[in-house]
Write a protein that holds these residues in place. Structure first.
Motif, PDB file in Angstrom:
ATOM      1  N   GLY A   1       1.091  15.565 -22.950  1.00  0.00           N
ATOM      2  CA  GLY A   1       0.697  16.574 -21.981  1.00  0.00           C
ATOM      3  C   GLY A   1       1.648  16.771 -20.821  1.00  0.00           C
ATOM      4  O   GLY A   1       1.432  17.645 -19.992  1.00  0.00           O
ATOM      5  N   ALA A   2       2.720  15.971 -20.726  1.00  0.00           N
ATOM      6  CA  ALA A   2       3.692  16.150 -19.653  1.00  0.00           C
ATOM      7  C   ALA A   2       4.476  17.438 -19.912  1.00  0.00           C
ATOM      8  O   ALA A   2       4.816  17.747 -21.042  1.00  0.00           O
ATOM      9  CB  ALA A   2       4.627  14.960 -19.577  1.00  0.00           C
ATOM     10  N   ILE A   3       4.735  18.190 -18.844  1.00  0.00           N
ATOM     11  CA  ILE A   3       5.286  19.531 -18.981  1.00  0.00           C
ATOM     12  C   ILE A   3       6.606  19.671 -18.222  1.00  0.00           C
ATOM     13  O   ILE A   3       6.764  19.126 -17.139  1.00  0.00           O
ATOM     14  CB  ILE A   3       4.291  20.568 -18.419  1.00  0.00           C
ATOM     15  CG1 ILE A   3       2.960  20.497 -19.176  1.00  0.00           C
ATOM     16  CG2 ILE A   3       4.853  21.979 -18.490  1.00  0.00           C
ATOM     17  CD1 ILE A   3       1.855  21.297 -18.534  1.00  0.00           C
ATOM     18  N   GLY A   4       7.515  20.449 -18.801  1.00  0.00           N
ATOM     19  CA  GLY A   4       8.738  20.848 -18.123  1.00  0.00           C
ATOM     20  C   GLY A   4       9.798  19.771 -18.037  1.00  0.00           C
ATOM     21  O   GLY A   4       9.608  18.646 -18.491  1.00  0.00           O
TER      22      GLY A   4
ATOM     23  N   MET B   1       2.648  15.670 -15.347  1.00  0.00           N
ATOM     24  CA  MET B   1       1.334  15.940 -15.917  1.00  0.00           C
ATOM     25  C   MET B   1       0.728  17.104 -15.125  1.00  0.00           C
ATOM     26  O   MET B   1       1.072  17.315 -13.963  1.00  0.00           O
ATOM     27  CB  MET B   1       0.453  14.702 -15.839  1.00  0.00           C
ATOM     28  CG  MET B   1       0.949  13.554 -16.697  1.00  0.00           C
ATOM     29  SD  MET B   1       1.048  13.959 -18.448  1.00  0.00           S
ATOM     30  CE  MET B   1      -0.670  13.918 -18.910  1.00  0.00           C
ATOM     31  N   PRO B   2      -0.188  17.862 -15.731  1.00  0.00           N
ATOM     32  CA  PRO B   2      -0.764  19.015 -15.035  1.00  0.00           C
ATOM     33  C   PRO B   2      -1.371  18.692 -13.668  1.00  0.00           C
ATOM     34  O   PRO B   2      -1.206  19.463 -12.720  1.00  0.00           O
ATOM     35  CB  PRO B   2      -1.825  19.519 -16.013  1.00  0.00           C
ATOM     36  CG  PRO B   2      -1.282  19.140 -17.355  1.00  0.00           C
ATOM     37  CD  PRO B   2      -0.627  17.802 -17.124  1.00  0.00           C
TER      38      PRO B   2
ATOM     39  N   TYR C   1       6.529  24.079 -22.844  1.00  0.00           N
ATOM     40  CA  TYR C   1       7.064  22.985 -23.639  1.00  0.00           C
ATOM     41  C   TYR C   1       6.815  21.673 -22.920  1.00  0.00           C
ATOM     42  O   TYR C   1       6.975  21.578 -21.709  1.00  0.00           O
ATOM     43  CB  TYR C   1       8.563  23.180 -23.881  1.00  0.00           C
ATOM     44  CG  TYR C   1       8.841  24.492 -24.577  1.00  0.00           C
ATOM     45  CD1 TYR C   1       8.604  24.619 -25.939  1.00  0.00           C
ATOM     46  CD2 TYR C   1       9.299  25.589 -23.870  1.00  0.00           C
ATOM     47  CE1 TYR C   1       8.831  25.820 -26.583  1.00  0.00           C
ATOM     48  CE2 TYR C   1       9.530  26.801 -24.507  1.00  0.00           C
ATOM     49  CZ  TYR C   1       9.295  26.907 -25.864  1.00  0.00           C
ATOM     50  OH  TYR C   1       9.509  28.096 -26.498  1.00  0.00           O
ATOM     51  N   GLY C   2       6.416  20.669 -23.677  1.00  0.00           N
ATOM     52  CA  GLY C   2       6.160  19.376 -23.078  1.00  0.00           C
ATOM     53  C   GLY C   2       6.007  18.309 -24.134  1.00  0.00           C
ATOM     54  O   GLY C   2       6.289  18.523 -25.310  1.00  0.00           O
ATOM     55  N   SER C   3       5.535  17.169 -23.722  1.00  0.00           N
ATOM     56  CA  SER C   3       5.377  16.040 -24.632  1.00  0.00           C
ATOM     57  C   SER C   3       4.014  16.076 -25.311  1.00  0.00           C
ATOM     58  O   SER C   3       3.116  16.814 -24.907  1.00  0.00           O
ATOM     59  CB  SER C   3       5.520  14.729 -23.855  1.00  0.00           C
ATOM     60  OG  SER C   3       4.377  14.528 -23.036  1.00  0.00           O
TER      61      SER C   3
END
Length: 103
Positions: free
Chosen positions: A24-27, A32-33, A19-21
Protein backbone atom coordinates in the motif's frame (compact mmCIF):
# COMPACT_ATOMS: atom_id res chain seq x y z
CA UNK A 1 -7.81 1.52 3.02
CA UNK A 2 -9.74 4.14 4.97
CA UNK A 3 -6.91 6.67 4.51
CA UNK A 4 -6.64 5.83 0.80
CA UNK A 5 -10.37 6.41 0.33
CA UNK A 6 -10.06 9.68 2.24
CA UNK A 7 -7.21 10.73 -0.07
CA UNK A 8 -9.38 9.94 -3.05
CA UNK A 9 -12.31 11.93 -1.63
CA UNK A 10 -10.13 14.91 -0.76
CA UNK A 11 -8.00 15.06 -3.93
CA UNK A 12 -9.96 13.05 -6.54
CA UNK A 13 -7.08 10.73 -7.40
CA UNK A 14 -6.52 9.14 -10.77
CA UNK A 15 -6.76 5.68 -9.23
CA UNK A 16 -5.96 3.93 -12.51
CA UNK A 17 -2.46 5.45 -12.47
CA UNK A 18 -1.31 5.12 -8.87
CA UNK A 19 1.83 3.07 -8.47
CA UNK A 20 3.02 1.59 -5.22
CA UNK A 21 3.98 -1.52 -3.33
CA UNK A 22 1.86 -4.57 -2.61
CA UNK A 23 1.56 -3.33 0.99
CA UNK A 24 0.00 0.00 0.00
CA UNK A 25 2.97 2.40 0.03
CA UNK A 26 2.59 4.95 -2.75
CA UNK A 27 4.89 7.05 -4.92
CA UNK A 28 8.64 7.61 -4.99
CA UNK A 29 8.80 8.14 -1.21
CA UNK A 30 6.71 5.03 -0.54
CA UNK A 31 4.45 6.80 1.95
CA UNK A 32 1.44 4.96 3.30
CA UNK A 33 -1.87 6.77 2.66
CA UNK A 34 -2.21 7.89 6.29
CA UNK A 35 1.30 9.41 6.12
CA UNK A 36 0.33 11.24 2.94
CA UNK A 37 -2.61 12.77 4.79
CA UNK A 38 -0.36 13.81 7.70
CA UNK A 39 2.87 14.90 6.03
CA UNK A 40 2.30 15.63 2.33
CA UNK A 41 3.06 19.16 1.18
CA UNK A 42 0.53 20.08 -1.48
CA UNK A 43 0.99 23.78 -2.29
CA UNK A 44 -1.55 24.05 -5.12
CA UNK A 45 -4.18 21.74 -3.64
CA UNK A 46 -3.59 19.15 -6.38
CA UNK A 47 -1.72 15.98 -5.55
CA UNK A 48 0.15 13.78 -7.99
CA UNK A 49 1.13 10.64 -6.12
CA UNK A 50 3.74 9.69 -8.71
CA UNK A 51 5.43 13.07 -9.15
CA UNK A 52 8.74 13.48 -7.32
CA UNK A 53 8.13 17.24 -7.11
CA UNK A 54 5.33 16.54 -4.62
CA UNK A 55 7.51 14.17 -2.61
CA UNK A 56 10.69 16.12 -2.00
CA UNK A 57 9.01 18.74 0.22
CA UNK A 58 6.79 16.04 1.72
CA UNK A 59 9.76 13.92 2.81
CA UNK A 60 11.41 17.04 4.26
CA UNK A 61 8.18 17.82 6.15
CA UNK A 62 8.05 14.22 7.45
CA UNK A 63 11.60 14.50 8.81
CA UNK A 64 10.91 17.88 10.40
CA UNK A 65 7.72 16.65 12.09
CA UNK A 66 9.62 13.61 13.39
CA UNK A 67 12.23 15.84 15.04
CA UNK A 68 15.05 16.02 12.49
CA UNK A 69 17.59 18.73 13.25
CA UNK A 70 20.32 20.11 11.01
CA UNK A 71 23.95 19.19 11.72
CA UNK A 72 23.06 16.14 13.80
CA UNK A 73 24.33 12.60 13.20
CA UNK A 74 22.22 10.49 10.86
CA UNK A 75 23.44 7.17 12.28
CA UNK A 76 24.34 5.92 15.73
CA UNK A 77 27.17 3.41 16.17
CA UNK A 78 26.36 0.32 18.17
CA UNK A 79 28.49 -2.26 19.93
CA UNK A 80 27.54 -5.86 19.33
CA UNK A 81 28.67 -8.81 21.40
CA UNK A 82 31.24 -11.07 19.73
CA UNK A 83 29.08 -14.20 20.01
CA UNK A 84 26.08 -13.26 17.85
CA UNK A 85 24.45 -16.36 16.37
CA UNK A 86 25.00 -16.62 12.59
CA UNK A 87 21.25 -16.67 11.88
CA UNK A 88 21.03 -13.07 13.14
CA UNK A 89 23.94 -11.67 11.12
CA UNK A 90 22.50 -10.33 7.81
CA UNK A 91 25.32 -11.52 5.52
CA UNK A 92 25.77 -14.92 7.11
CA UNK A 93 25.22 -18.09 5.06
CA UNK A 94 22.21 -18.83 7.28
CA UNK A 95 20.28 -16.15 5.34
CA UNK A 96 20.89 -17.72 1.93
CA UNK A 97 19.31 -20.80 0.47
CA UNK A 98 19.18 -22.58 -2.83
CA UNK A 99 15.82 -23.67 -4.19
CA UNK A 100 15.47 -27.40 -4.47
CA UNK A 101 15.69 -28.66 -8.00
CA UNK A 102 12.48 -30.29 -9.17
CA UNK A 103 12.76 -33.88 -10.31
Amino acid sequence: MKAFLELNRKYTLDIDHIYGSYAGAIGPAQFMPDSILRYAVIPDGKINLNEAGNWIPSVANFFLKKGWQANQPIVTPINCPKNIPSYIIPNSPAHFYSPKKSS
